[in-house]
Design a protein around this motif. Structure first.
Motif, PDB file in Angstrom:
ATOM      1  N   GLU A   1      14.223  -0.823   0.391  1.00 48.62           N
ATOM      2  CA  GLU A   1      14.038   0.576  -0.336  1.00 48.62           C
ATOM      3  C   GLU A   1      13.616   1.650   0.756  1.00 48.62           C
ATOM      4  O   GLU A   1      14.064   2.803   0.629  1.00 48.62           O
ATOM      5  N   LEU A   2      12.788   1.311   1.391  1.00 47.57           N
ATOM      6  CA  LEU A   2      12.508   2.453   2.524  1.00 47.57           C
ATOM      7  C   LEU A   2      13.508   2.584   3.481  1.00 47.57           C
ATOM      8  O   LEU A   2      13.916   3.869   3.756  1.00 47.57           O
ATOM      9  N   ALA A   3      14.260   1.680   3.822  1.00 45.64           N
ATOM     10  CA  ALA A   3      15.454   1.961   4.483  1.00 45.64           C
ATOM     11  C   ALA A   3      16.251   2.620   3.790  1.00 45.64           C
ATOM     12  O   ALA A   3      16.822   3.670   4.737  1.00 45.64           O
ATOM     13  N   GLU A   4      16.646   2.515   2.750  1.00 54.76           N
ATOM     14  CA  GLU A   4      17.709   3.189   2.165  1.00 54.76           C
ATOM     15  C   GLU A   4      17.193   4.644   1.902  1.00 54.76           C
ATOM     16  O   GLU A   4      18.245   5.615   1.900  1.00 54.76           O
ATOM     17  N   ARG A   5      16.137   4.881   1.549  1.00 49.23           N
ATOM     18  CA  ARG A   5      15.566   6.417   1.514  1.00 49.23           C
ATOM     19  C   ARG A   5      15.563   7.039   2.961  1.00 49.23           C
ATOM     20  O   ARG A   5      16.006   8.368   2.800  1.00 49.23           O
TER      21      ARG A   5
ATOM     22  N   ASN B   1       0.788  -1.199  -0.092  1.00 48.77           N
ATOM     23  CA  ASN B   1      -0.082  -0.022   0.080  1.00 48.77           C
ATOM     24  C   ASN B   1       0.969   1.254  -0.050  1.00 48.77           C
ATOM     25  O   ASN B   1       1.465   1.515   0.893  1.00 48.77           O
ATOM     26  N   PRO B   2       0.924   2.155  -1.097  1.00 50.38           N
ATOM     27  CA  PRO B   2       1.854   3.073  -1.128  1.00 50.38           C
ATOM     28  C   PRO B   2       1.515   4.285   0.029  1.00 50.38           C
ATOM     29  O   PRO B   2       2.603   5.027   0.405  1.00 50.38           O
ATOM     30  N   ARG B   3       0.238   4.198   0.307  1.00 56.60           N
ATOM     31  CA  ARG B   3       0.065   5.266   1.501  1.00 56.60           C
ATOM     32  C   ARG B   3       0.460   4.823   2.888  1.00 56.60           C
ATOM     33  O   ARG B   3       0.999   5.672   3.341  1.00 56.60           O
ATOM     34  N   ALA B   4       0.824   3.550   2.985  1.00 55.60           N
ATOM     35  CA  ALA B   4       1.507   2.879   4.271  1.00 55.60           C
ATOM     36  C   ALA B   4       2.944   3.402   3.958  1.00 55.60           C
ATOM     37  O   ALA B   4       3.598   3.971   5.067  1.00 55.60           O
ATOM     38  N   VAL B   5       3.312   3.187   3.059  1.00 54.58           N
ATOM     39  CA  VAL B   5       4.820   3.534   2.697  1.00 54.58           C
ATOM     40  C   VAL B   5       4.962   4.975   2.952  1.00 54.58           C
ATOM     41  O   VAL B   5       5.975   5.306   3.883  1.00 54.58           O
ATOM     42  N   GLU B   6       4.324   5.778   2.531  1.00 57.79           N
ATOM     43  CA  GLU B   6       4.545   7.325   2.667  1.00 57.79           C
ATOM     44  C   GLU B   6       4.271   7.643   3.922  1.00 57.79           C
ATOM     45  O   GLU B   6       4.844   8.826   4.637  1.00 57.79           O
ATOM     46  N   SER B   7       3.144   7.237   4.825  1.00 60.80           N
ATOM     47  CA  SER B   7       2.958   7.428   6.259  1.00 60.80           C
ATOM     48  C   SER B   7       4.119   6.982   7.017  1.00 60.80           C
ATOM     49  O   SER B   7       4.380   7.541   8.079  1.00 60.80           O
ATOM     50  N   LEU B   8       4.763   5.890   6.654  1.00 63.67           N
ATOM     51  CA  LEU B   8       5.824   5.383   7.476  1.00 63.67           C
ATOM     52  C   LEU B   8       7.284   5.926   7.147  1.00 63.67           C
ATOM     53  O   LEU B   8       8.105   6.167   8.208  1.00 63.67           O
ATOM     54  N   PHE B   9       7.538   6.741   5.958  1.00 62.51           N
ATOM     55  CA  PHE B   9       8.457   7.259   5.758  1.00 62.51           C
ATOM     56  C   PHE B   9       9.163   8.403   6.735  1.00 62.51           C
ATOM     57  O   PHE B   9      10.130   8.254   7.357  1.00 62.51           O
ATOM     58  N   PRO B  10       8.221   9.128   7.135  1.00 62.44           N
ATOM     59  CA  PRO B  10       8.708  10.227   8.084  1.00 62.44           C
ATOM     60  C   PRO B  10       8.961   9.615   9.354  1.00 62.44           C
ATOM     61  O   PRO B  10       9.782  10.187  10.284  1.00 62.44           O
ATOM     62  N   ILE B  11       8.470   8.485   9.823  1.00 62.57           N
ATOM     63  CA  ILE B  11       8.643   7.825  11.033  1.00 62.57           C
ATOM     64  C   ILE B  11      10.235   7.358  11.205  1.00 62.57           C
ATOM     65  O   ILE B  11      11.000   7.593  11.881  1.00 62.57           O
ATOM     66  N   TYR B  12      10.578   6.730   9.970  1.00 59.39           N
ATOM     67  CA  TYR B  12      11.847   6.189  10.001  1.00 59.39           C
ATOM     68  C   TYR B  12      12.953   6.974   9.744  1.00 59.39           C
ATOM     69  O   TYR B  12      14.006   6.765  10.448  1.00 59.39           O
ATOM     70  N   ARG B  13      12.514   7.876   8.816  1.00 58.87           N
ATOM     71  CA  ARG B  13      13.480   9.155   8.573  1.00 58.87           C
ATOM     72  C   ARG B  13      13.759  10.028  10.033  1.00 58.87           C
ATOM     73  O   ARG B  13      14.988  10.205  10.446  1.00 58.87           O
ATOM     74  N   ARG B  14      13.051  10.248  10.927  1.00 58.45           N
ATOM     75  CA  ARG B  14      13.057  10.651  11.984  1.00 58.45           C
ATOM     76  C   ARG B  14      13.756   9.865  12.968  1.00 58.45           C
ATOM     77  O   ARG B  14      14.754  10.312  13.737  1.00 58.45           O
TER      78      ARG B  14
END
Ligand SMILES: [Zn+2]
Ligand SMILES: [Zn+2]
Length: 256
Positions: A235-239, A192-205
């Protein structure tokens, strides 16, 4: 080698998978796996999510190899931290995931958990519980599926809006980062791309706060799901400039 670090076989109450099936699938995918059976002491359904650790190690030790390690997913409850710590010390785990499945002694997947409260109230309680658990469980290697609540929440939009919950999420990420613990990217929802996009700022933080390591896992309960969407987790980890690791004898190993 890529490792799927979250796999349940038949020592977990809700999995029927035989370890040979898991091994065969991992070989086909050319990945390693860590078996992480689900141990949740004093679970609301008392007969669920408990297994005999002596039997586990006795039966599975012969399957241990450079491509297969033995771990556990502990259901975290702050009042049960000492009992879990004893297990962690006493048994030769390669890897320990700490996860929140229960809040205020209630499972959070049934709709009843959300009745009579708005999303903000339910999610605040979930994150407050998680923080209390992370404080006590300083001995786990990684925090499991921070987005577990999104799988089941009976609310209009289950995704976590980081901006809305940052006052609750930041203390959790800070503590993990300070201690050098990892956080899991659980791949189950990553189609789910929305799940990825909402998780991105959490892992980036997490990375901004000094976090370094992520473990990645499919949370498979059957062979079909082993290794699924791990590419998206990586991919998310690398971002987020986080390093995917797996654990051997409780020590992080870089995935190469
Ligand atoms: Zn879990
Ligand atoms: Zn799990």
């Amino acid at each position: 080698m890529i490792f799927d670090s979250h796999v349940h076989t038949r020592f977990s109450t809700d999995s029927q998978m035989h370890i040979e099936e898991a091994i065969a699938k991992a070989e086909r995918l050319d990945i390693g796996i860590i078996i992480t059976e689900h141990m949740d002491l004093e679970y609301p359904q008392p007969e669920f999510f408990k297994f005999n650790l002596d039997d586990y190690f006795q039966e599975y030790d012969c399957y241990r190899s450079p491509r297969l390690r033995l771990g556990v997913e502990m259901g975290m409850r702050y009042e049960l931290a000492d009992k879990n710590r004893e297990m962690a010390v006493h048994y030769p785990f390669d890897f320990i995931i700490g996860s929140v499945h229960v809040v205020d002694k209630k499972e959070i997947y049934p709709e009843a958990f959300y009745q009579g409260r708005c999303k903000k109230e339910a999610y605040d309680r979930y994150f407050d519980t998680m923080y209390g658990c992370v404080q006590q469980f300083d001995f786990v290697d990684t925090l499991g599926h921070i987005d577990y609540i999104c799988r089941y929440a009976a609310v209009e939009d289950p995704e976590i809006d980081y901006a809305e919950f940052r006052d609750r999420i930041d203390p959790i990420l800070t503590l993990l980062a300070e201690r050098g613990q990892a956080i899991e990217i659980n791949s189950r929802r990553l189609d789910n791309p929305r799940a990825v996009e909402s998780l991105f700022p959490i892992y980036r933080r997490f990375q901004e706060l000094g976090g370094q390591w992520v473990t990645i896992g499919s949370d498979a309960h059957n062979p079909v799901d082993i290794g699924r969407r791990l590419d998206k987790a990586i991919e998310l980890a690398e971002r987020c400039r986080l390093r995917p690791v797996w654990f051997d004898k409780r020590k992080p190993q870089l995935m190469k």
